[in-house]
Scaffold this motif. Structure first.
Motif, short mmCIF file in Angstrom:
data_model
loop_
_atom_site.label_atom_id
_atom_site.label_comp_id
_atom_site.label_asym_id
_atom_site.label_seq_id
_atom_site.Cartn_x
_atom_site.Cartn_y
_atom_site.Cartn_z
N ARG A 91 2.81 29.39 6.17
CA ARG A 91 3.03 28.55 4.98
C ARG A 91 2.88 27.07 5.30
NH1 ARG A 91 7.84 28.19 2.55
NH2 ARG A 91 8.96 28.99 4.34
N GLY A 92 2.89 26.71 6.57
CA GLY A 92 2.80 25.30 6.93
C GLY A 92 3.32 25.10 8.34
N THR A 93 3.39 23.84 8.76
CA THR A 93 3.85 23.54 10.12
C THR A 93 5.24 24.11 10.36
OG1 THR A 93 2.60 21.48 9.96
CG2 THR A 93 4.17 21.67 11.77
N THR A 94 6.11 23.94 9.38
CA THR A 94 7.49 24.40 9.55
C THR A 94 7.53 25.89 9.85
OG1 THR A 94 8.24 22.70 8.04
CG2 THR A 94 9.76 24.53 8.42
N GLU A 121 10.80 13.96 17.50
CA GLU A 121 10.35 15.13 16.73
C GLU A 121 10.85 15.11 15.29
OE1 GLU A 121 8.04 17.03 18.03
OE2 GLU A 121 8.27 15.78 19.82
N HIS A 122 10.04 15.68 14.43
CA HIS A 122 10.44 16.03 13.07
C HIS A 122 11.48 17.16 13.18
CE1 HIS A 122 9.88 17.87 9.05
NE2 HIS A 122 9.33 16.73 8.67
N HIS A 123 12.39 17.25 12.23
CA HIS A 123 13.42 18.30 12.31
C HIS A 123 12.81 19.69 12.49
CE1 HIS A 123 16.32 15.50 9.92
NE2 HIS A 123 16.19 15.14 11.17
N SER A 124 11.58 19.86 11.99
CA SER A 124 10.98 21.21 12.09
C SER A 124 10.54 21.55 13.52
CB SER A 124 9.81 21.36 11.12
OG SER A 124 8.82 20.44 11.43
N ASN A 125 10.56 20.57 14.42
CA ASN A 125 10.33 20.90 15.83
C ASN A 125 11.62 20.71 16.65
OD1 ASN A 125 8.75 21.88 17.98
ND2 ASN A 125 8.10 19.81 18.58
N HIS A 171 2.12 15.61 18.25
CA HIS A 171 0.93 14.87 18.67
C HIS A 171 1.02 13.43 18.17
CE1 HIS A 171 -3.70 15.35 19.37
NE2 HIS A 171 -3.27 14.20 19.80
N VAL A 172 1.39 13.30 16.85
CA VAL A 172 1.54 11.97 16.24
C VAL A 172 2.90 11.93 15.55
CG1 VAL A 172 0.69 10.44 14.41
CG2 VAL A 172 -0.95 11.63 15.88
N SER A 173 3.64 10.84 15.77
CA SER A 173 4.96 10.71 15.13
C SER A 173 4.81 10.38 13.65
CB SER A 173 5.77 9.61 15.82
OG SER A 173 6.84 9.21 14.98
N ASN A 174 5.56 11.11 12.83
CA ASN A 174 5.50 10.86 11.38
C ASN A 174 6.29 9.62 10.98
OD1 ASN A 174 7.96 12.32 11.94
ND2 ASN A 174 8.24 12.53 9.75
N VAL A 175 7.00 9.01 11.93
CA VAL A 175 7.78 7.81 11.64
C VAL A 175 7.15 6.59 12.30
CG1 VAL A 175 10.02 6.67 11.92
CG2 VAL A 175 9.92 9.14 11.51
N GLY A 200 0.96 19.45 15.18
CA GLY A 200 -0.20 18.66 14.77
C GLY A 200 -0.18 18.23 13.32
N ALA A 201 1.01 18.28 12.69
CA ALA A 201 1.08 17.99 11.25
C ALA A 201 0.47 16.62 10.91
CB ALA A 201 2.53 18.05 10.76
N GLN A 202 0.72 15.63 11.80
CA GLN A 202 0.24 14.27 11.49
C GLN A 202 -1.01 13.89 12.27
OE1 GLN A 202 1.38 12.66 9.02
NE2 GLN A 202 3.35 13.64 8.67
N SER A 203 -1.56 14.80 13.07
CA SER A 203 -2.75 14.46 13.84
C SER A 203 -4.01 15.05 13.22
CB SER A 203 -2.60 14.93 15.29
OG SER A 203 -2.15 16.26 15.33
N PHE A 221 -0.30 23.12 12.23
CA PHE A 221 -0.52 22.08 11.22
C PHE A 221 -0.39 22.65 9.81
CE2 PHE A 221 -4.89 22.76 9.63
CZ PHE A 221 -5.45 23.57 10.62
N SER A 222 -0.32 21.72 8.83
CA SER A 222 -0.11 22.08 7.42
C SER A 222 -1.36 21.77 6.60
CB SER A 222 1.03 21.26 6.81
OG SER A 222 2.23 21.49 7.47
N GLY A 223 -1.73 22.69 5.72
CA GLY A 223 -2.89 22.45 4.85
C GLY A 223 -2.71 21.27 3.91
N HIS A 224 -1.49 21.12 3.36
CA HIS A 224 -1.33 20.10 2.31
C HIS A 224 -1.41 18.68 2.84
CE1 HIS A 224 2.91 18.78 3.11
NE2 HIS A 224 2.93 19.92 3.76
N LYS A 225 -1.29 18.51 4.16
CA LYS A 225 -1.41 17.16 4.72
C LYS A 225 -2.86 16.82 5.04
CE LYS A 225 3.25 17.19 6.73
NZ LYS A 225 4.07 16.33 5.88
N1 PLP Z 1 5.98 17.91 11.76
C1 PLP Z 1 5.68 16.66 11.41
C2 PLP Z 1 5.36 15.65 12.47
C3 PLP Z 1 5.67 16.30 10.06
O1 PLP Z 1 5.38 15.04 9.71
C4 PLP Z 1 5.98 17.28 9.09
C5 PLP Z 1 6.04 16.93 7.65
O2 PLP Z 1 6.22 15.81 7.27
C6 PLP Z 1 6.27 18.57 9.50
C7 PLP Z 1 6.26 18.85 10.85
C8 PLP Z 1 6.60 19.66 8.52
O3 PLP Z 1 5.49 19.96 7.77
P1 PLP Z 1 5.61 20.96 6.52
O4 PLP Z 1 6.71 20.42 5.66
O5 PLP Z 1 4.28 20.89 5.88
O6 PLP Z 1 5.93 22.30 7.05
#
Ligand code: PLP
Length: 404
Positions: A91-94, A121-125, A171-175, A200-203, A221-225
């Motif tokens: 469903r996505g990176t998460t 890391e994003h909370h999902s990692n 790979h790339v920080s979302n912040v 790889g969500a942000q790369s 990685f996520s399709g919607h990004k």
């Molecule tokens: N990892 C990073 C670095 C992200 O920026 C994001 C979403 O902002 C995610 C993971 C989670 O992606 P998703 O919500 O599409 O599963």
């Protein structure tokens, strides 16, 4: 050369107004807007090709299956994987990282082992590993982040030990926008025989990624990004590792044979794709990947890098501006604070001017703690953004500053 005005016409939403002002969409790290071809691919799939995949012998089912498998091949080629067996739709990176954490942990982790993640890391990692650590008793080790917003590689080296069973980093920080030196990190980990997973969500939407050249063992990685639909994502995994890992979910499609006594599992990648997949999502994702390839990933990276430099230059001229994350290697994400203005006040007032930015902790609370801040304002760019939009952001910030 990117013809940004022509590209903008491919994205219907970019023509709309909010509060009577032209939309300035600078929230691309959260999700990207969709080109007409992606919207058409979804509509076309439901109008003409819809049938459940992999189960029917009838014409439509076969056609939908072929299209989904062609999408898998498209993803394989896009990220340079060796085989479609290594491309799992999620469903996505998460979900990709949850699948990985759950299945990898069951196969390879036990009490006393260590998994290394990083402080950016994003909370999902973070959380999927914490959940598994709580069940199995392994420990998480954290690569520290420097004041500039880079990973401390010396500290990383000293964390590696015979107890380390996996490194999982973004790979790339979302912040911070930092592009981490994943090739070096992977080489170092591999020299100790440790596999590496990359978020790889942000790369993937911004730079050309080749998982084999990087040497990544897993890549999510996520399709919607990347201009595709919501609800579809990818986990790449090296076949020899995936083969040793148990299924994540049980149900239809992931089995070879079921009896009440014993069930045998399907081959890769289907072992990890229980239930009806989002085949329409995967078909539309393939269309998004075709689209970005038609623009050119190198062109996209070059254009976004120039736009980001321009934005950094203009933002840095604003009195009281504090950019959070100043790594030399960076992508198209800029986090900032201005004087004592609370990020949510800044975001709300910019919104009234038609400027969409994100505010808050960006699902990276440990990073906020490290930087000693409650949150940031984040402007994140795409190749459809323009210098004029950066100028609107800057004058918007100046207006807000004048109010405080
Ligand atoms: N990892 C990073 C670095 C992200 O920026 C994001 C979403 O902002 C995610 C993971 C989670 O992606 P998703 O919500 O599409 O599963």
């Amino acid at each position: 050369m990117i013809d940004v005005e022509r590209i903008r016409r491919d994205f219907p939403i970019l023509g709309r107004e909010v509060y009577g002002k032209p939309l300035v969409y600078l929230d691309n790290a959260a999700t990207t807007q969709k080109p007409q071809c992606v919207i058409d691919a979804i509509s076309e799939a439901y109008c003409n090709e819809n049938a459940n995949v992999h189960r029917g012998i009838h014409f439509l089912s076969q056609q939908a299956t072929d299209m989904m498998e062609a999408a898998r091949e498209k993803v394989r080629q896009f990220i340079g994987a060796g085989s479609t067996e290594e491309i799992i739709f999620t469903r996505g990176t998460t979900e990709s990282i949850n699948l990985l954490a759950s299945s990898f942990a069951q196969a390879f982790l036990k009490e006393g082992d260590e998994v290394i993640i990083s402080g950016m890391e994003h909370h999902s990692n973070i959380v999927p590993w914490q959940i598994q650590a709580g069940k199995l008793g392994f420990t998480l080790k954290i690569i520290p982040v420097t004041d500039l917003g880079e990973l401390d590689l010396d500290a990383f080296s000293s964390l590696l030990s015979p107890k380390t069973k996996l490194v999982s980093i973004t790979h790339v920080s979302n912040v911070l926008g930092t592009v981490n030196p994943v090739s070096r990190i992977i080489s170092l980990a591999h020299s100790h025989g440790i596999p590496v997973a990359v978020d790889g969500a942000q790369s993937v939407p911004h730079i050309k990624v080749n998982v084999q050249e990087l040497g990544a063992d897993f890549y999510a990685f996520s399709g919607h990004k990347i201009y595709g639909p919501t609800g579809i994502g990818v986990l790449y995994g090296r076949k020899e590792l995936l083969e040793q890992m148990p299924p994540y979910q049980g149900g239809g499609e992931m089995i070879k044979r079921v009896t009440f006594e014993k069930t045998t599992y399907n081959e890769l990648p289907y072992k990890f794709e229980a239930g009806t997949p989002d085949y329409v999502g995967s078909i539309a994702l393939a269309s998004a990947l075709d689209y970005v390839q038609s623009v050119g990933m190198d062109e996209i990276a070059r254009y976004e890098s120039e736009l980001c430099s321009y934005a950094l230059g203009r933002l840095n001229d604003i009195p009281g501006m504090r950019i959070i994350g100043n790594a030399p290697e960076r992508s198209a994400v800029i986090s900032f604070l201005v004087g004592n203005i609370h990020p949510s006040d800044m975001g709300t007032l910019l919104d009234r001017l038609g400027i969409a930015v994100r505010t808050g902790h960006h699902c990276a609370e440990p990073l906020m703690d490290r930087m000693g801040i409650p949150g940031t304002v984040r402007a994140s760019f795409s190749f459809y953004n323009t210098r004029a939009e950066v100028d609107s952001l800057v004058s918007g910030i100046e207006r807000v500053r004048a109010m405080f």
